[in-house]
Design a protein around this motif. Sequence first.
Motif, PDB file in Angstrom:
ATOM      1  N   LEU A  32       0.840  -1.195   0.000  1.00  0.00           N
ATOM      2  CA  LEU A  32       0.000   0.000   0.000  1.00  0.00           C
ATOM      3  C   LEU A  32       0.882   1.254   0.000  1.00  0.00           C
ATOM      4  N   SER A  33       0.509   2.228  -0.818  1.00  0.00           N
ATOM      5  CA  SER A  33       1.323   3.415  -1.031  1.00  0.00           C
ATOM      6  C   SER A  33       1.270   4.358   0.174  1.00  0.00           C
ATOM      7  N   GLN A  34       2.439   4.660   0.742  1.00  0.00           N
ATOM      8  CA  GLN A  34       2.485   5.609   1.853  1.00  0.00           C
ATOM      9  C   GLN A  34       2.186   7.019   1.379  1.00  0.00           C
ATOM     10  N   ASN A  35       2.569   7.346   0.153  1.00  0.00           N
ATOM     11  CA  ASN A  35       2.255   8.677  -0.392  1.00  0.00           C
ATOM     12  C   ASN A  35       0.748   8.876  -0.501  1.00  0.00           C
ATOM     13  N   LEU A  36       0.043   7.829  -0.936  1.00  0.00           N
ATOM     14  CA  LEU A  36      -1.412   7.908  -1.025  1.00  0.00           C
ATOM     15  C   LEU A  36      -2.015   8.076   0.367  1.00  0.00           C
ATOM     16  N   LEU A  37      -1.506   7.345   1.321  1.00  0.00           N
ATOM     17  CA  LEU A  37      -2.002   7.451   2.695  1.00  0.00           C
ATOM     18  C   LEU A  37      -1.752   8.849   3.250  1.00  0.00           C
ATOM     19  N   ASN A  38      -0.583   9.400   2.992  1.00  0.00           N
ATOM     20  CA  ASN A  38      -0.272  10.747   3.481  1.00  0.00           C
ATOM     21  C   ASN A  38      -1.235  11.775   2.912  1.00  0.00           C
ATOM     22  N   THR A  39      -1.581  11.614   1.630  1.00  0.00           N
ATOM     23  CA  THR A  39      -2.549  12.512   1.001  1.00  0.00           C
ATOM     24  C   THR A  39      -3.899  12.438   1.704  1.00  0.00           C
ATOM     25  N   ILE A  40      -4.340  11.222   1.993  1.00  0.00           N
ATOM     26  CA  ILE A  40      -5.631  11.032   2.665  1.00  0.00           C
ATOM     27  C   ILE A  40      -5.589  11.631   4.068  1.00  0.00           C
ATOM     28  N   SER A  44     -17.231  16.264  -1.917  1.00  0.00           N
ATOM     29  CA  SER A  44     -16.548  16.905  -3.055  1.00  0.00           C
ATOM     30  C   SER A  44     -15.351  17.724  -2.596  1.00  0.00           C
ATOM     31  N   GLU A  45     -15.234  17.973  -1.286  1.00  0.00           N
ATOM     32  CA  GLU A  45     -14.150  18.799  -0.752  1.00  0.00           C
ATOM     33  C   GLU A  45     -12.809  18.066  -0.692  1.00  0.00           C
ATOM     34  N   VAL A  46     -12.822  16.754  -0.909  1.00  0.00           N
ATOM     35  CA  VAL A  46     -11.579  15.986  -0.906  1.00  0.00           C
ATOM     36  C   VAL A  46     -11.410  15.302  -2.266  1.00  0.00           C
ATOM     37  N   SER A  47     -10.186  14.850  -2.535  1.00  0.00           N
ATOM     38  CA  SER A  47      -9.927  14.151  -3.793  1.00  0.00           C
ATOM     39  C   SER A  47     -10.474  12.721  -3.723  1.00  0.00           C
ATOM     40  N   LYS A  48     -10.273  11.966  -4.772  1.00  0.00           N
ATOM     41  CA  LYS A  48     -10.718  10.565  -4.822  1.00  0.00           C
ATOM     42  C   LYS A  48      -9.691   9.615  -4.213  1.00  0.00           C
ATOM     43  N   ALA A  49      -8.711  10.171  -3.503  1.00  0.00           N
ATOM     44  CA  ALA A  49      -7.639   9.341  -2.953  1.00  0.00           C
ATOM     45  C   ALA A  49      -8.173   8.234  -2.041  1.00  0.00           C
ATOM     46  N   ALA A  50      -9.179   8.537  -1.221  1.00  0.00           N
ATOM     47  CA  ALA A  50      -9.717   7.533  -0.300  1.00  0.00           C
ATOM     48  C   ALA A  50     -10.394   6.398  -1.066  1.00  0.00           C
ATOM     49  N   LEU A  51     -11.048   6.732  -2.186  1.00  0.00           N
ATOM     50  CA  LEU A  51     -11.669   5.694  -3.004  1.00  0.00           C
ATOM     51  C   LEU A  51     -10.608   4.830  -3.679  1.00  0.00           C
ATOM     52  N   GLU A  52      -9.513   5.463  -4.094  1.00  0.00           N
ATOM     53  CA  GLU A  52      -8.402   4.702  -4.674  1.00  0.00           C
ATOM     54  C   GLU A  52      -7.804   3.771  -3.627  1.00  0.00           C
ATOM     55  N   TYR A  81      -9.351   2.575  -1.021  1.00  0.00           N
ATOM     56  CA  TYR A  81     -10.345   1.523  -0.775  1.00  0.00           C
ATOM     57  C   TYR A  81     -10.099   0.349  -1.722  1.00  0.00           C
ATOM     58  N   GLU A  82      -9.897   0.653  -2.979  1.00  0.00           N
ATOM     59  CA  GLU A  82      -9.696  -0.400  -3.987  1.00  0.00           C
ATOM     60  C   GLU A  82      -8.427  -1.191  -3.706  1.00  0.00           C
ATOM     61  N   HIS A  83      -7.321  -0.466  -3.447  1.00  0.00           N
ATOM     62  CA  HIS A  83      -6.052  -1.153  -3.182  1.00  0.00           C
ATOM     63  C   HIS A  83      -6.101  -1.922  -1.862  1.00  0.00           C
ATOM     64  N   GLY A  84      -6.690  -1.291  -0.841  1.00  0.00           N
ATOM     65  CA  GLY A  84      -6.775  -1.935   0.461  1.00  0.00           C
ATOM     66  C   GLY A  84      -7.647  -3.178   0.437  1.00  0.00           C
ATOM     67  N   ASN A  85      -8.741  -3.114  -0.289  1.00  0.00           N
ATOM     68  CA  ASN A  85      -9.643  -4.257  -0.392  1.00  0.00           C
ATOM     69  C   ASN A  85      -8.952  -5.424  -1.102  1.00  0.00           C
ATOM     70  N   LYS A  86      -8.170  -5.105  -2.125  1.00  0.00           N
ATOM     71  CA  LYS A  86      -7.429  -6.148  -2.848  1.00  0.00           C
ATOM     72  C   LYS A  86      -6.432  -6.835  -1.932  1.00  0.00           C
ATOM     73  N   LEU A  87      -5.693  -6.039  -1.148  1.00  0.00           N
ATOM     74  CA  LEU A  87      -4.724  -6.627  -0.225  1.00  0.00           C
ATOM     75  C   LEU A  87      -5.421  -7.409   0.875  1.00  0.00           C
ATOM     76  N   ALA A  88      -6.517  -6.864   1.410  1.00  0.00           N
ATOM     77  CA  ALA A  88      -7.259  -7.552   2.466  1.00  0.00           C
ATOM     78  C   ALA A  88      -7.773  -8.908   1.985  1.00  0.00           C
ATOM     79  N   THR A  89      -8.193  -8.960   0.722  1.00  0.00           N
ATOM     80  CA  THR A  89      -8.658 -10.221   0.142  1.00  0.00           C
ATOM     81  C   THR A  89      -7.519 -11.235   0.083  1.00  0.00           C
TER      82      THR A  89
END
Length: 279
Positions: free
Chosen positions: A34-42, A98-106, A108-116
Amino acid sequence: MLIQPVDYRDPDAARKFTESLHNTGFGVLTNHPLSQNLLNTIYQEWYEFFQTDAKNKYAFTEKMDGYFSPKISETAKGYAKRDLKEFYHVYPWGQYPSEVSKAALEYYEHGNKLATELLQWVEDHTPADIKAKYSMPLSDMITDSDLTLLRVLHYPPLTGDEEPDAVRAAAHGDINLLTVLPAATQAGLQVLGKDNAWHDVPCDFGMLIVNIGDMLDEASQGYYPSTIHRVLNPTGEEAKKSRISLPLFLHPRPDVVLSERHTSGSYLQERLRELGVKK
């Protein structure tokens, strides 16, 4: 109780990780994908979102998506005081600010894949006699499920005016199969060991903490224990800081049979009523 971090890249990672889950209810992974840069953005943009009144436009619906204010936050089973937190439930199908980017949705997808993948590790290393008790393979329980939940949690700074005995997250067990939690922006997570003492969970920034939920405990008849955990109130300078946390709760479909007592759906509704978020 020792929770030994496991390197995700280790050829024997699946066995070591599953063994930790069986022995302690927790597993900790390093060098995960999981990307730490993505997490930092969130962490940053949702921290800013929680500072605004915009969050109140997204009050949670009957489907449990959206914003939960501190006034209606969870009350842990057996406790009278609400936790000192606010949070937002993110589902791909739910309302999304709408006040945040789609980073959390991205994420979600990566995290769900790893969790699976991690759930498959659990299945592959479950003893045959325990595996025979599952109503279906664990991986099948989450096929086409739209209930897996990403919760963006904000624990506000402490002011000193909190109710006596109120804490950021009182001792509780999770409801779901597995919870995947990147290390939060502050420490504070503890687990109740078999020795009935509280132990810090390794949570250096960059680590991934995974714990068993009640549904997997139920399905495995206790072989994988849903361990009680909590988030302590910080002290000193740390008490003046917010804490952002991103647990991903892996949920099966409502019709999945967990045991003779419960389906996933009946178990979830019972626990939500106990938490005070449903009547």
